[in-house]
Design a protein around this motif. Structure first.
Motif, PDB file in Angstrom:
ATOM      1  N   LEU A  97       6.505  -6.973 -15.359  1.00  0.00           N
ATOM      2  CA  LEU A  97       7.925  -6.944 -14.744  1.00  0.00           C
ATOM      3  C   LEU A  97       8.429  -5.930 -15.565  1.00  0.00           C
ATOM      4  O   LEU A  97       8.449  -5.972 -16.689  1.00  0.00           O
ATOM      5  CB  LEU A  97       8.434  -8.066 -14.636  1.00  0.00           C
ATOM      6  N   ASN A  98       9.338  -4.860 -14.952  1.00  0.00           N
ATOM      7  CA  ASN A  98       9.988  -3.956 -15.679  1.00  0.00           C
ATOM      8  C   ASN A  98       9.266  -2.972 -16.393  1.00  0.00           C
ATOM      9  O   ASN A  98       9.945  -2.004 -16.806  1.00  0.00           O
ATOM     10  CB  ASN A  98      11.340  -4.577 -16.543  1.00  0.00           C
ATOM     11  N   HIS A  99       7.903  -2.909 -16.139  1.00  0.00           N
ATOM     12  CA  HIS A  99       7.204  -2.048 -16.918  1.00  0.00           C
ATOM     13  C   HIS A  99       6.403  -1.152 -16.150  1.00  0.00           C
ATOM     14  O   HIS A  99       6.077   0.058 -16.335  1.00  0.00           O
ATOM     15  CB  HIS A  99       6.514  -2.944 -17.958  1.00  0.00           C
ATOM     16  N   GLY A 100       5.157  -1.699 -15.593  1.00  0.00           N
ATOM     17  CA  GLY A 100       4.198  -1.139 -14.715  1.00  0.00           C
ATOM     18  C   GLY A 100       2.882  -1.972 -14.191  1.00  0.00           C
ATOM     19  O   GLY A 100       3.195  -3.064 -14.248  1.00  0.00           O
ATOM     20  N   ILE A 101       2.161  -1.157 -13.800  1.00  0.00           N
ATOM     21  CA  ILE A 101       0.950  -2.191 -13.060  1.00  0.00           C
ATOM     22  C   ILE A 101      -0.230  -1.668 -13.854  1.00  0.00           C
ATOM     23  O   ILE A 101      -0.556  -0.165 -14.186  1.00  0.00           O
ATOM     24  CB  ILE A 101       1.024  -1.700 -11.787  1.00  0.00           C
ATOM     25  N   PHE A 102      -1.321  -2.356 -14.096  1.00  0.00           N
ATOM     26  CA  PHE A 102      -2.665  -2.145 -14.320  1.00  0.00           C
ATOM     27  C   PHE A 102      -3.569  -2.517 -13.292  1.00  0.00           C
ATOM     28  O   PHE A 102      -3.505  -3.692 -12.578  1.00  0.00           O
ATOM     29  CB  PHE A 102      -3.304  -3.132 -15.854  1.00  0.00           C
ATOM     30  N   THR A 103      -4.689  -1.857 -13.042  1.00  0.00           N
ATOM     31  CA  THR A 103      -5.817  -2.066 -12.175  1.00  0.00           C
ATOM     32  C   THR A 103      -7.151  -1.878 -13.078  1.00  0.00           C
ATOM     33  O   THR A 103      -7.140  -1.004 -13.947  1.00  0.00           O
ATOM     34  CB  THR A 103      -5.880  -1.281 -10.929  1.00  0.00           C
ATOM     35  N   PHE A 104      -8.235  -2.528 -12.682  1.00  0.00           N
ATOM     36  CA  PHE A 104      -9.468  -2.476 -13.359  1.00  0.00           C
ATOM     37  C   PHE A 104     -10.572  -2.664 -12.580  1.00  0.00           C
ATOM     38  O   PHE A 104     -10.442  -3.337 -11.546  1.00  0.00           O
ATOM     39  CB  PHE A 104      -9.359  -3.233 -14.476  1.00  0.00           C
ATOM     40  N   ASN A 105     -12.013  -2.157 -13.067  1.00  0.00           N
ATOM     41  CA  ASN A 105     -13.179  -2.266 -12.341  1.00  0.00           C
ATOM     42  C   ASN A 105     -14.338  -1.799 -13.056  1.00  0.00           C
ATOM     43  O   ASN A 105     -13.768  -0.938 -14.145  1.00  0.00           O
ATOM     44  CB  ASN A 105     -13.096  -1.459 -11.186  1.00  0.00           C
ATOM     45  N   ASP A 106     -15.366  -2.156 -13.159  1.00  0.00           N
ATOM     46  CA  ASP A 106     -16.424  -1.640 -13.796  1.00  0.00           C
ATOM     47  C   ASP A 106     -16.889  -0.049 -13.140  1.00  0.00           C
ATOM     48  O   ASP A 106     -17.630   0.476 -13.805  1.00  0.00           O
ATOM     49  CB  ASP A 106     -17.625  -2.306 -13.635  1.00  0.00           C
ATOM     50  N   ASP A 107     -16.246   0.136 -12.005  1.00  0.00           N
ATOM     51  CA  ASP A 107     -16.296   1.449 -11.681  1.00  0.00           C
ATOM     52  C   ASP A 107     -15.120   2.332 -11.513  1.00  0.00           C
ATOM     53  O   ASP A 107     -14.142   1.714 -11.017  1.00  0.00           O
ATOM     54  CB  ASP A 107     -16.854   1.366  -9.911  1.00  0.00           C
ATOM     55  N   ALA A 108     -15.015   3.568 -11.934  1.00  0.00           N
ATOM     56  CA  ALA A 108     -14.025   4.093 -12.139  1.00  0.00           C
ATOM     57  C   ALA A 108     -13.270   4.509 -10.895  1.00  0.00           C
ATOM     58  O   ALA A 108     -11.957   4.436 -10.697  1.00  0.00           O
ATOM     59  CB  ALA A 108     -14.241   5.443 -12.932  1.00  0.00           C
ATOM     60  N   LYS A 109     -13.951   4.736  -9.964  1.00  0.00           N
ATOM     61  CA  LYS A 109     -13.363   5.133  -8.597  1.00  0.00           C
ATOM     62  C   LYS A 109     -12.653   3.976  -7.817  1.00  0.00           C
ATOM     63  O   LYS A 109     -11.650   4.139  -7.256  1.00  0.00           O
ATOM     64  CB  LYS A 109     -14.465   5.839  -7.891  1.00  0.00           C
ATOM     65  N   LYS A 114      -7.814   1.055  -6.112  1.00  0.00           N
ATOM     66  CA  LYS A 114      -6.991  -0.047  -6.107  1.00  0.00           C
ATOM     67  C   LYS A 114      -5.700  -0.017  -6.568  1.00  0.00           C
ATOM     68  O   LYS A 114      -4.741  -0.605  -6.075  1.00  0.00           O
ATOM     69  CB  LYS A 114      -7.903  -1.245  -7.075  1.00  0.00           C
ATOM     70  N   MET A 115      -5.562   1.180  -7.519  1.00  0.00           N
ATOM     71  CA  MET A 115      -4.161   1.616  -7.830  1.00  0.00           C
ATOM     72  C   MET A 115      -3.422   1.995  -6.876  1.00  0.00           C
ATOM     73  O   MET A 115      -2.298   2.031  -6.417  1.00  0.00           O
ATOM     74  CB  MET A 115      -4.284   2.688  -9.072  1.00  0.00           C
ATOM     75  N   ILE A 116      -4.253   3.131  -6.200  1.00  0.00           N
ATOM     76  CA  ILE A 116      -3.698   3.779  -4.972  1.00  0.00           C
ATOM     77  C   ILE A 116      -3.066   2.820  -3.842  1.00  0.00           C
ATOM     78  O   ILE A 116      -1.979   2.754  -3.244  1.00  0.00           O
ATOM     79  CB  ILE A 116      -4.231   4.944  -4.354  1.00  0.00           C
ATOM     80  N   ALA A 122       3.719  -0.955  -2.470  1.00  0.00           N
ATOM     81  CA  ALA A 122       4.895  -1.072  -3.127  1.00  0.00           C
ATOM     82  C   ALA A 122       5.891   0.220  -2.319  1.00  0.00           C
ATOM     83  O   ALA A 122       7.126  -0.221  -1.857  1.00  0.00           O
ATOM     84  CB  ALA A 122       4.939  -0.667  -4.441  1.00  0.00           C
ATOM     85  N   GLU A 123       5.281   1.235  -2.253  1.00  0.00           N
ATOM     86  CA  GLU A 123       5.938   2.347  -1.588  1.00  0.00           C
ATOM     87  C   GLU A 123       6.367   1.829  -0.042  1.00  0.00           C
ATOM     88  O   GLU A 123       7.465   2.577   0.580  1.00  0.00           O
ATOM     89  CB  GLU A 123       5.249   3.518  -1.328  1.00  0.00           C
ATOM     90  N   ALA A 124       5.526   1.435   0.673  1.00  0.00           N
ATOM     91  CA  ALA A 124       5.536   0.980   2.323  1.00  0.00           C
ATOM     92  C   ALA A 124       6.788  -0.087   2.316  1.00  0.00           C
ATOM     93  O   ALA A 124       7.593  -0.026   3.211  1.00  0.00           O
ATOM     94  CB  ALA A 124       4.333   0.340   2.863  1.00  0.00           C
ATOM     95  N   PHE A 125       7.002  -1.176   1.214  1.00  0.00           N
ATOM     96  CA  PHE A 125       7.759  -1.849   1.223  1.00  0.00           C
ATOM     97  C   PHE A 125       9.303  -1.117   1.038  1.00  0.00           C
ATOM     98  O   PHE A 125      10.366  -1.633   1.721  1.00  0.00           O
ATOM     99  CB  PHE A 125       7.663  -2.824  -0.022  1.00  0.00           C
ATOM    100  N   ILE A 126       9.339  -0.358   0.152  1.00  0.00           N
ATOM    101  CA  ILE A 126      10.641   0.380  -0.123  1.00  0.00           C
ATOM    102  C   ILE A 126      10.991   1.358   1.207  1.00  0.00           C
ATOM    103  O   ILE A 126      12.213   1.290   1.762  1.00  0.00           O
ATOM    104  CB  ILE A 126      10.532   1.211  -1.202  1.00  0.00           C
ATOM    105  N   GLU A 127      10.040   1.888   1.962  1.00  0.00           N
ATOM    106  CA  GLU A 127      10.201   2.598   3.348  1.00  0.00           C
ATOM    107  C   GLU A 127      10.735   1.592   4.198  1.00  0.00           C
ATOM    108  O   GLU A 127      11.668   1.920   5.090  1.00  0.00           O
ATOM    109  CB  GLU A 127       8.895   3.176   3.621  1.00  0.00           C
ATOM    110  N   ALA A 128       9.966   0.323   4.462  1.00  0.00           N
ATOM    111  CA  ALA A 128      10.307  -0.591   5.511  1.00  0.00           C
ATOM    112  C   ALA A 128      11.837  -1.117   5.317  1.00  0.00           C
ATOM    113  O   ALA A 128      12.393  -1.349   6.181  1.00  0.00           O
ATOM    114  CB  ALA A 128       9.328  -1.844   5.511  1.00  0.00           C
TER     115      ALA A 128
END
Length: 407
Positions: A97-109, A114-116, A122-128
């Protein structure tokens, strides 16, 4: 500091860069790839009174939501404790909270996608919520070159060394600067605490009375330091790093071209997040005490000392070189740039624009035998960097004879 010392002691290559303060956190997360961003949409959503609830509803059950704590070892320990009884295969991300987001996987892509995916939610929530509409300029004030130079001179005095300025006069910046709540909302705090290192906790409100605006900011900064100081801490310079200039836009302030670009980038994101957050129920970032803790964090202080100790001789200075497309002019411009100066290069040759296209340079086509062309070039220089310190009048011109003061 103990953690950083232990990390350095464990390095296989002693000449490699110092490990990130988040290295332990990344090691605790049991995947090969860990992505970390300060997404505008995610951070804005969590910088509101209902931020945690919104994050859970929007991002789903496969996301750990953690309260804000200091980055580095404290954050790593928090995530270690939160994850003791979880199945990591059932988790896609961590939101601090108030800082950022981490995503992770054994595959880089897969980690990247998952980040995207989550940021897009979150962007759709703001748009909605019809919050994506950002104030745009209705009218625009264009400060004169002399006003820009005056502001720069006074801020340089407060900083204790030459500073550079960049005026963002785009529609969004001017629209934000005219928002009646702009200064009050921005004063509550940064998008993410990490930004305080580059922008300080608050911007300055720049009014027609430049001295009054700077004096108020300086006094408020000194009071902020006195309120939160701890033994052994020395106050940093009280110079603001960005300012709200009603009707004109936002002004970035820094001692180097590189950091000026960073401040400009952060402030352009901030003005959007402030408006979105306020519309979501109120912009509510971390406390002033939390911001102070990051700004005066010993690890960040060490970085600043290293940066100041190796600064180039002409850092913060602005040079104008005429006849800069070739020969002595070009060599001079390159030398000044190499010594840290921001360089405005003038020449009749239209290729000058592409030759000096960059953060630290500005190439302008200019016929220095015409006063109107010179005035236009100097205006561009002051709005891009804040003023002029050094003039190399290199172009081969032969004006009529005059008394020296007229020439």
């Amino acid at each position: 500091a103990d953690m950083v010392r232990e990390q350095k002691a464990a390095m296989i290559n002693p000449s490699a860069p110092t490990p990130s303060v988040e290295a332990i956190l990344h090691a605790i997360i049991p995947f090969k790839f860990v992505d970390h961003t300060h997404s505008d949409a995610v951070v804005t959503m969590t910088n509101t009174p209902n931020g945690e609830r919104s994050a859970r509803e929007v991002l789903g059950k496969r996301v750990i939501i953690a309260p804000y704590v200091m980055p580095g070892f404290v954050l790593a320990r928090q995530i270690f404790e939160l994850s003791q009884d979880i199945d990591w295969k059932a988790i896609d991300a961590i939101v601090l909270l108030n800082h950022g987001i981490f995503t992770f996987n054994d595959d880089a892509k897969a980690a990247y996608e998952k980040m995207i995916e989550l940021v897009s939610k979150a962007e759709a929530f703001i748009e909605a919520n019809k919050l994506a509409k950002i104030l745009k300029a209705k009218a625009r004030i264009k400060p004169t070159s002399l006003k820009m130079a005056e502001v720069r001179k006074k801020l340089s005095t407060v900083f204790g060394a030459p500073v550079l300025l960049h005026l963002n006069s785009g529609d969004e910046a001017v629209g934000f600067s005219d928002w009646p709540k702009a200064s009050e909302v921005a004063d509550r705090g940064t998008i993410t605490p990490d930004h305080v290192i580059h922008t300080k906790a608050k911007p300055m409100l720049l009014t027609e009375d430049v001295d009054d605006g700077i004096s108020k900011y300086t006094l408020n900064y000194q009071n902020y330091f006195s309120k939160h100081r701890k033994p052994g801490l020395n106050i940093l310079d009280p110079c603001p790093r960005w300012a709200i200039w009603p009707g004109a836009g936002t002004l970035s302030i820094s001692s180097s071209v590189k950091s000026l670009r960073i401040v400009d980038d952060i402030s352009s994101h901030a003005i959007r997040c402030f408006q979105w957050g306020e519309a979501l129920g109120g912009w509510k970032p971390v406390s002033e005490a939390d911001l102070f803790a990051v700004e005066y964090w010993e690890l960040e202080q060490a970085k600043l000392k290293v940066g100041m100790s190796c600064k180039p001789a002409l850092q913060g200075k602005i040079a104008v070189v005429t006849g800069a497309s070739s020969g002595i002019g070009r060599a001079t411009a390159e030398l000044l740039k190499g010594q840290g100066a921001a360089v405005v290069a003038l020449d009749l040759n239209s290729q000058i624009v592409d030759m000096y296209k960059g953060d630290a340079t500005l190439g302008l086509v200019c016929d220095v035998t015409k006063m109107s062309a010179i005035e236009s070039a100097l205006e561009s220089a002051t709005h891009r960097f804040g003023g002029v310190d050094i003039l190399v009048s290199n172009a081969g011109t032969f004006p009529p004879g005059k008394m020296i003061d007229e020439l």
